[in-house]
Design a protein around this motif. Structure first.
Motif, PDB file in Angstrom:
ATOM      1  N   ASP A   6       5.301  17.101  -4.946  1.00 57.05           N
ATOM      2  CA  ASP A   6       6.181  16.517  -4.433  1.00 57.05           C
ATOM      3  C   ASP A   6       5.347  15.541  -2.675  1.00 57.05           C
ATOM      4  N   ALA A   7       5.771  14.375  -2.523  1.00 58.34           N
ATOM      5  CA  ALA A   7       5.266  13.168  -1.677  1.00 58.34           C
ATOM      6  C   ALA A   7       6.032  14.507  -0.257  1.00 58.34           C
ATOM      7  N   PHE A   8       7.224  14.413  -0.377  1.00 53.37           N
ATOM      8  CA  PHE A   8       8.132  14.803   0.575  1.00 53.37           C
ATOM      9  C   PHE A   8       7.787  16.129   1.265  1.00 53.37           C
ATOM     10  N   ARG A   9       7.372  17.368   0.168  1.00 56.40           N
ATOM     11  CA  ARG A   9       6.488  18.310   0.713  1.00 56.40           C
ATOM     12  C   ARG A   9       5.073  18.197   1.246  1.00 56.40           C
ATOM     13  N   ALA A  10       4.398  17.630   0.342  1.00 53.93           N
ATOM     14  CA  ALA A  10       3.536  17.306   0.798  1.00 53.93           C
ATOM     15  C   ALA A  10       3.708  16.488   3.026  1.00 53.93           C
ATOM     16  N   LEU A  11       4.125  15.700   2.433  1.00 52.21           N
ATOM     17  CA  LEU A  11       4.636  14.689   3.661  1.00 52.21           C
ATOM     18  C   LEU A  11       4.530  15.449   5.233  1.00 52.21           C
ATOM     19  N   ARG A  12       5.892  16.296   4.899  1.00 53.30           N
ATOM     20  CA  ARG A  12       6.179  17.300   5.814  1.00 53.30           C
ATOM     21  C   ARG A  12       6.076  18.380   6.008  1.00 53.30           C
ATOM     22  N   GLN A  13       5.073  19.344   4.785  1.00 48.47           N
ATOM     23  CA  GLN A  13       4.442  20.433   5.313  1.00 48.47           C
ATOM     24  C   GLN A  13       3.512  20.476   4.424  1.00 48.47           C
ATOM     25  N   PRO A  14       2.066  19.882   4.848  1.00 45.72           N
ATOM     26  CA  PRO A  14       0.758  19.900   4.362  1.00 45.72           C
ATOM     27  C   PRO A  14       0.514  21.374   3.679  1.00 45.72           C
ATOM     28  N   ASP A  68      -3.626   3.291  12.682  1.00 46.25           N
ATOM     29  CA  ASP A  68      -3.907   2.057  11.903  1.00 46.25           C
ATOM     30  C   ASP A  68      -4.960   2.855  10.358  1.00 46.25           C
ATOM     31  N   THR A  69      -4.286   4.126  10.056  1.00 47.52           N
ATOM     32  CA  THR A  69      -3.411   4.829   8.937  1.00 47.52           C
ATOM     33  C   THR A  69      -3.080   3.591   8.060  1.00 47.52           C
ATOM     34  N   ILE A  70      -3.980   3.108   6.374  1.00 46.16           N
ATOM     35  CA  ILE A  70      -3.186   2.363   5.803  1.00 46.16           C
ATOM     36  C   ILE A  70      -2.356   3.337   5.209  1.00 46.16           C
ATOM     37  N   VAL A  71      -1.132   2.649   4.215  1.00 41.74           N
ATOM     38  CA  VAL A  71      -0.090   3.287   3.358  1.00 41.74           C
ATOM     39  C   VAL A  71       0.054   2.789   2.576  1.00 41.74           C
ATOM     40  N   MET A  72       0.062   3.046   1.108  1.00 41.32           N
ATOM     41  CA  MET A  72       0.599   2.183  -0.180  1.00 41.32           C
ATOM     42  C   MET A  72       1.392   2.508  -0.864  1.00 41.32           C
ATOM     43  N   VAL A  73       2.732   1.937  -0.639  1.00 45.76           N
ATOM     44  CA  VAL A  73       3.901   2.508  -1.461  1.00 45.76           C
ATOM     45  C   VAL A  73       4.137   1.322  -2.742  1.00 45.76           C
ATOM     46  N   GLU A  74       3.632   1.841  -4.482  1.00 43.86           N
ATOM     47  CA  GLU A  74       4.585   1.568  -5.430  1.00 43.86           C
ATOM     48  C   GLU A  74       5.871   1.795  -5.595  1.00 43.86           C
ATOM     49  N   TYR A  75       6.603   0.786  -6.061  1.00 40.13           N
ATOM     50  CA  TYR A  75       8.069   0.350  -6.376  1.00 40.13           C
ATOM     51  C   TYR A  75       8.092  -0.499  -6.964  1.00 40.13           C
ATOM     52  N   PRO A  76       9.662  -0.458  -8.060  1.00 38.24           N
ATOM     53  CA  PRO A  76       9.657  -1.315  -8.959  1.00 38.24           C
ATOM     54  C   PRO A  76      10.411  -2.744  -7.729  1.00 38.24           C
ATOM     55  N   VAL A  77      10.246  -3.549  -8.490  1.00 42.50           N
ATOM     56  CA  VAL A  77      10.438  -4.583  -8.124  1.00 42.50           C
ATOM     57  C   VAL A  77      11.931  -5.502  -7.909  1.00 42.50           C
ATOM     58  N   GLU A  78      12.601  -4.441  -9.274  1.00 43.62           N
ATOM     59  CA  GLU A  78      14.351  -4.731  -8.897  1.00 43.62           C
ATOM     60  C   GLU A  78      14.477  -4.045  -7.943  1.00 43.62           C
ATOM     61  N   LEU A  79      14.486  -2.731  -7.075  1.00 41.55           N
ATOM     62  CA  LEU A  79      14.338  -2.878  -5.651  1.00 41.55           C
ATOM     63  C   LEU A  79      14.367  -3.530  -4.791  1.00 41.55           C
ATOM     64  N   GLY A  80      13.161  -5.210  -4.701  1.00 43.53           N
ATOM     65  CA  GLY A  80      13.711  -6.269  -4.411  1.00 43.53           C
ATOM     66  C   GLY A  80      12.528  -6.119  -3.422  1.00 43.53           C
ATOM     67  N   THR A 115      -2.001   6.577  -0.249  1.00 44.28           N
ATOM     68  CA  THR A 115      -1.508   5.922  -1.338  1.00 44.28           C
ATOM     69  C   THR A 115       0.093   6.884  -2.290  1.00 44.28           C
ATOM     70  N   LEU A 116       1.283   6.186  -2.407  1.00 46.47           N
ATOM     71  CA  LEU A 116       2.019   6.847  -2.792  1.00 46.47           C
ATOM     72  C   LEU A 116       2.849   6.149  -3.896  1.00 46.47           C
ATOM     73  N   CYS A 117       2.738   7.276  -5.087  1.00 44.72           N
ATOM     74  CA  CYS A 117       3.231   6.334  -6.414  1.00 44.72           C
ATOM     75  C   CYS A 117       4.302   7.332  -7.041  1.00 44.72           C
ATOM     76  N   PRO A 118       5.439   7.447  -6.574  1.00 52.13           N
ATOM     77  CA  PRO A 118       6.670   8.253  -7.071  1.00 52.13           C
ATOM     78  C   PRO A 118       7.084   7.914  -8.111  1.00 52.13           C
ATOM     79  N   PRO A 119       7.966   8.529  -8.395  1.00 50.31           N
ATOM     80  CA  PRO A 119       8.700   8.102 -10.369  1.00 50.31           C
ATOM     81  C   PRO A 119       9.610   7.428  -9.378  1.00 50.31           C
TER      82      PRO A 119
END
Length: 124
Positions: free
Chosen positions: A16-24, A65-77, A39-43
């Motif tokens: 779970d991304a929130f758990r990993a990010l907030r309580q690694p 300088d950490t690079i963060v990649m986030v996948e999201y649906p095109v419908e989100l804009g 990289t974050l590829c959430p449902p």
């Protein structure tokens, strides 16, 4: 990152991304760990992207300088170009690339200029 013997290291964590990010430590990540790329590829249907961006912007796992990649649906804009951090820093959007229904947003944390070839701010 770089391991104890100077060799590059990588680690994939499926959690779970929130758990990993907030309580690694709750998912087996040292709270002192710092990552060069996240990289974050959430449902798509199960996530509030504003909360996810806030969590990754403020996690102790990222540094300048950490690079963060986030996948999201095109419908989100599109996702916000700049996200403020609680420490006064920023997460700056540098790329958005569309692949069919999927968009990959690339951010950089507190850009220092060390990644000049990557870190030109280009909202799209």
């Amino acid at each position: 990152g770089i391991g104890d013997e100077g060799e590059p290291t990588a680690r994939a964590v499926c959690a779970d991304a929130f758990r990993a990010l907030r309580q690694p430590e709750s998912v087996g990540i040292s709270p002192d760990a710092k990552y060069d790329i996240v990289t974050l590829c959430p449902p798509y249907e199960e996530i509030v992207y504003a909360e996810l961006l806030e969590a990754v912007a403020n996690t102790a796992l990222v540094t300048e300088d950490t690079i963060v990649m986030v996948e999201y649906p095109v419908e989100l804009g599109s996702l916000p170009h700049v996200i403020g951090r609680e420490d006064g820093g920023v997460l700056v959007g540098i790329r958005n690339r569309r692949y069919g229904r999927t968009v990959i947003a690339m951010y950089i944390v507190n850009p220092t200029g060390e990644r000049e070839d990557t870190a030109e701010s280009r909202p799209e």
